[in-house]
Design a protein around this motif. Sequence first.
Motif, mmCIF file in Angstrom:
data_model
loop_
_atom_site.group_PDB
_atom_site.id
_atom_site.type_symbol
_atom_site.label_atom_id
_atom_site.label_comp_id
_atom_site.label_asym_id
_atom_site.label_seq_id
_atom_site.Cartn_x
_atom_site.Cartn_y
_atom_site.Cartn_z
ATOM 1 N N MET A 62 0.865 -1.374 0.099
ATOM 2 C CA MET A 62 -0.099 0.050 0.061
ATOM 3 C C MET A 62 0.862 1.067 0.085
ATOM 4 S SD MET A 62 -3.260 -0.847 0.219
ATOM 5 C CE MET A 62 -4.004 0.831 0.736
ATOM 6 N N THR A 156 -17.322 -1.014 0.454
ATOM 7 C CA THR A 156 -17.259 0.422 0.486
ATOM 8 C C THR A 156 -18.696 0.903 0.238
ATOM 9 O OG1 THR A 156 -17.180 0.347 -2.039
ATOM 10 C CG2 THR A 156 -15.208 0.704 -1.157
ATOM 11 N N LYS A 171 -16.812 -6.210 -2.805
ATOM 12 C CA LYS A 171 -16.095 -6.942 -4.077
ATOM 13 C C LYS A 171 -15.174 -7.960 -3.356
ATOM 14 C CE LYS A 171 -16.128 -2.969 -7.154
ATOM 15 N NZ LYS A 171 -15.443 -1.879 -7.873
ATOM 16 N N ASP A 178 -5.110 -9.230 -8.177
ATOM 17 C CA ASP A 178 -4.920 -7.737 -7.887
ATOM 18 C C ASP A 178 -6.297 -7.248 -6.948
ATOM 19 O OD1 ASP A 178 -2.358 -7.657 -8.950
ATOM 20 O OD2 ASP A 178 -3.246 -6.257 -10.600
ATOM 21 N N VAL A 179 -5.982 -6.392 -5.840
ATOM 22 C CA VAL A 179 -7.172 -5.719 -5.234
ATOM 23 C C VAL A 179 -7.078 -4.438 -5.304
ATOM 24 C CG1 VAL A 179 -6.175 -6.195 -2.772
ATOM 25 C CG2 VAL A 179 -8.537 -6.044 -3.131
ATOM 26 N N THR A 180 -8.130 -3.650 -5.292
ATOM 27 C CA THR A 180 -8.151 -2.120 -5.040
ATOM 28 C C THR A 180 -8.700 -1.782 -3.864
ATOM 29 O OG1 THR A 180 -8.151 -1.741 -7.524
ATOM 30 C CG2 THR A 180 -8.873 -0.032 -6.094
ATOM 31 N N ILE A 181 -7.965 -1.192 -2.966
ATOM 32 C CA ILE A 181 -8.304 -0.678 -1.494
ATOM 33 C C ILE A 181 -8.401 0.904 -1.703
ATOM 34 C CG2 ILE A 181 -7.646 -0.591 0.801
ATOM 35 C CD1 ILE A 181 -6.388 -3.363 0.386
ATOM 36 N N ASP A 183 -8.167 4.204 -3.543
ATOM 37 C CA ASP A 183 -7.778 4.459 -4.889
ATOM 38 C C ASP A 183 -6.502 3.906 -5.311
ATOM 39 O OD1 ASP A 183 -9.774 6.559 -4.791
ATOM 40 O OD2 ASP A 183 -8.305 8.048 -3.787
ATOM 41 N N TRP A 184 -6.012 2.713 -4.491
ATOM 42 C CA TRP A 184 -4.884 2.142 -4.630
ATOM 43 C C TRP A 184 -4.907 0.559 -5.169
ATOM 44 C CZ3 TRP A 184 -5.788 5.264 -0.677
ATOM 45 C CH2 TRP A 184 -5.573 6.555 -0.564
ATOM 46 N N THR A 185 -4.263 0.056 -6.106
ATOM 47 C CA THR A 185 -4.586 -1.371 -6.571
ATOM 48 C C THR A 185 -3.112 -2.028 -6.068
ATOM 49 O OG1 THR A 185 -5.930 -0.873 -8.202
ATOM 50 C CG2 THR A 185 -4.680 -2.921 -8.093
ATOM 51 N N SER A 187 -1.159 -6.078 -5.418
ATOM 52 C CA SER A 187 -1.177 -7.644 -5.691
ATOM 53 C C SER A 187 -1.223 -8.281 -4.409
ATOM 54 C CB SER A 187 0.335 -7.814 -6.252
ATOM 55 O OG SER A 187 0.419 -9.042 -6.429
#
Length: 195
Positions: A62, A156, A171, A178-181, A183-185, A187
Amino acid sequence: MTIAPDDERQGTLLYQQMRDVVQRLEDTVPGKIEITKEGLVHDMTAPVGPHELTALRVRKRMEKVMPDELVAHTGSPDVEDDSEGILRLPDIMVIAEADMEVPGSFDPRTLIAAVEIVSRSNPDNDWVSKMRDYPLVGIPVYAIFDPRTGTGAVMTEIHQTPEGPRYATRKDFLYGEDVTIADWTISTEGLPRYA
């Protein structure tokens, strides 16, 4: 334990009593003690290697993609909303460094995201209790990594329901994707599993 709205003073007193118990016990009992809408939660076992390694890898990933003024903080202090009677200690808190410059607990509404690594001993704390408590105290993004199953989810979009605020969007992901938390993606490759 549920406190009715007309018992606000009694609820405040009860919360302060629970808060005092947590402070007295935090250095003398193993694990972690938190306060939820239902009362005290004690995760009796100290985090094991896969739990801590997951938190470390997610935090580092992150911080590589976030702006410098934000951190993926692990450790103390906790987040507290005394008006809701909730005291939690997320495994990782995405927060602006400037919002950490406060005495005592962090305001949960300053968190950008909370990330939890599911405990082998008490998975319902992450999948049920925190799923209810985090939107209630205004944490906009809640990500769960589950080393038991190699899966996770990102929640969210807080919205009101008859039961109170809840996350509208979930989600799911598998380790390796890959996962988006927020605004940031990042691995999820190489995250450890419980044996």
